[in-house]
Design a protein around this motif. Structure first.
Motif, mmCIF file in Angstrom:
data_model
loop_
_atom_site.group_PDB
_atom_site.id
_atom_site.type_symbol
_atom_site.label_atom_id
_atom_site.label_comp_id
_atom_site.label_asym_id
_atom_site.label_seq_id
_atom_site.Cartn_x
_atom_site.Cartn_y
_atom_site.Cartn_z
ATOM 1 N N ILE A 7 0.940 -1.073 0.167
ATOM 2 C CA ILE A 7 -0.038 0.034 -0.004
ATOM 3 C C ILE A 7 1.124 1.255 -0.090
ATOM 4 C CG2 ILE A 7 -1.794 1.429 1.285
ATOM 5 C CD1 ILE A 7 -2.661 -1.389 2.301
ATOM 6 N N ASP A 8 0.848 2.149 -1.007
ATOM 7 C CA ASP A 8 1.431 3.452 -0.679
ATOM 8 C C ASP A 8 0.843 4.303 0.005
ATOM 9 O OD1 ASP A 8 2.992 2.817 -3.118
ATOM 10 O OD2 ASP A 8 1.454 3.515 -4.587
ATOM 11 N N VAL A 9 1.682 4.745 1.116
ATOM 12 C CA VAL A 9 1.712 5.748 2.128
ATOM 13 C C VAL A 9 2.092 6.969 1.604
ATOM 14 C CG1 VAL A 9 1.567 6.378 4.504
ATOM 15 C CG2 VAL A 9 1.361 3.985 3.594
ATOM 16 N N TRP A 10 1.214 7.948 1.596
ATOM 17 C CA TRP A 10 1.650 9.206 1.166
ATOM 18 C C TRP A 10 1.987 10.170 2.428
ATOM 19 C CZ3 TRP A 10 2.519 10.074 -3.741
ATOM 20 C CH2 TRP A 10 2.075 9.209 -4.817
ATOM 21 N N SER A 11 3.217 11.114 2.364
ATOM 22 C CA SER A 11 3.143 12.038 3.679
ATOM 23 C C SER A 11 3.237 13.374 2.879
ATOM 24 C CB SER A 11 4.690 11.889 3.664
ATOM 25 O OG SER A 11 5.189 12.650 4.950
ATOM 26 N N VAL A 12 2.041 14.211 3.547
ATOM 27 C CA VAL A 12 1.791 15.466 3.146
ATOM 28 C C VAL A 12 1.792 16.270 4.083
ATOM 29 C CG1 VAL A 12 -0.418 16.731 2.167
ATOM 30 C CG2 VAL A 12 -0.117 14.267 1.492
ATOM 31 N N GLU A 13 2.474 17.594 3.583
ATOM 32 C CA GLU A 13 2.609 18.626 4.928
ATOM 33 C C GLU A 13 1.705 19.731 4.451
ATOM 34 O OE1 GLU A 13 5.998 21.986 6.033
ATOM 35 O OE2 GLU A 13 6.618 19.881 5.495
ATOM 36 N N GLY A 14 1.258 20.321 5.405
ATOM 37 C CA GLY A 14 0.095 21.325 5.204
ATOM 38 C C GLY A 14 -0.227 22.254 6.602
ATOM 39 N N ARG A 15 -0.938 23.243 6.531
ATOM 40 C CA ARG A 15 -1.441 24.020 7.788
ATOM 41 C C ARG A 15 -2.717 23.451 7.939
ATOM 42 N NH1 ARG A 15 2.486 27.312 9.853
ATOM 43 N NH2 ARG A 15 4.014 28.212 8.253
ATOM 44 N N PHE A 16 -2.927 23.313 9.417
ATOM 45 C CA PHE A 16 -4.164 22.745 9.803
ATOM 46 C C PHE A 16 -5.037 23.852 9.757
ATOM 47 C CE2 PHE A 16 -6.793 22.613 13.556
ATOM 48 C CZ PHE A 16 -7.406 21.312 13.575
ATOM 49 N N GLN A 17 -6.172 23.531 9.233
ATOM 50 C CA GLN A 17 -7.376 24.318 8.966
ATOM 51 C C GLN A 17 -8.179 23.898 9.964
ATOM 52 O OE1 GLN A 17 -7.377 26.740 6.509
ATOM 53 N NE2 GLN A 17 -5.439 26.156 6.668
ATOM 54 N N HIS A 18 -8.889 22.867 10.292
ATOM 55 C CA HIS A 18 -9.992 22.583 11.142
ATOM 56 C C HIS A 18 -10.315 21.053 11.040
ATOM 57 C CE1 HIS A 18 -12.960 22.131 7.876
ATOM 58 N NE2 HIS A 18 -12.548 23.256 7.583
#
Length: 181
Positions: free
Chosen positions: A8-19
């Motif tokens: 299974i491909d696991v993606w690592s995503v960075e971003g700013r928490f919205q809600h």
């Protein structure tokens, strides 16, 4: 006949928490982050208290790294933005997320009994708002009643109401909740 092994491909995503994203029953069923101007949603298991505990302390604007998998095509049509199935919260503002506490104490006076779906008493609610979960067999062994003073030890997590905690009691007033094996 052996089954083929699928990775299974696991993606690592960075971003700013919205809600947080809520289910119709009021539980947390996801989180929305902003990844370079693109909304990205991670869908969580609304019945996993560990995930809820990790996510409830987040503040808007924090930088998160979340790992997730592709949910596949939905029978409901195209999503409004990127959607992943939540695997784990990898970091918050560049640091490892706080782990849930393994054990906590709860102390107070029993103000009411709590009941399982089938009607058996499965714990007590204390005057401080904590719910001490004993399971029905543990409740019977302990013999608790309204007005009793209680000191319980066990894993704790916040109640979905935001007030009080659920204590998965291992011991109450020094007595083990589960029978000795």
């Amino acid at each position: 006949m052996p089954h083929p092994h699928h990775e299974i491909d696991v993606w690592s995503v960075e971003g700013r928490f919205q809600h947080l994203i809520y289910s119709p029953k009021g539980t947390i069923e996801g989180v929305l982050i902003n990844t370079d101007g693109v909304p990205t949603q991670f869908v969580t298991d609304p019945h996993d208290p560990g995930v809820a505990e990790q996510l409830t302390g987040l503040r808007a604007g924090q930088t998160l790294v979340i790992e997730g998998t592709d949910p596949g095509l939905s029978s409901k049509g195209e999503p409004a933005h990127s959607v992943y199935v939540f695997e784990r919260l990898a970091s918050v503002d560049g640091k490892a997320p706080k782990a849930a506490r393994a054990s906590e104490d709860a102390a107070g006076t029993v103000v009411r009994l709590n009941y399982a779906r089938h009607g058996a008493a499965n714990g007590v609610v204390l005057d401080n708002g904590d719910f001490v979960h004993t399971r029905p067999d543990g409740f019977e062994r302990l013999g608790l009643k309204v007005g009793d003073k209680v000191k319980a030890q066990g894993a704790a997590r916040p109640l979905v109401t935001g007030t009080g905690r659920v204590i998965e009691a291992r011991s109450v007033n020094g007595k083990p909740v589960a029978p000795a094996h």
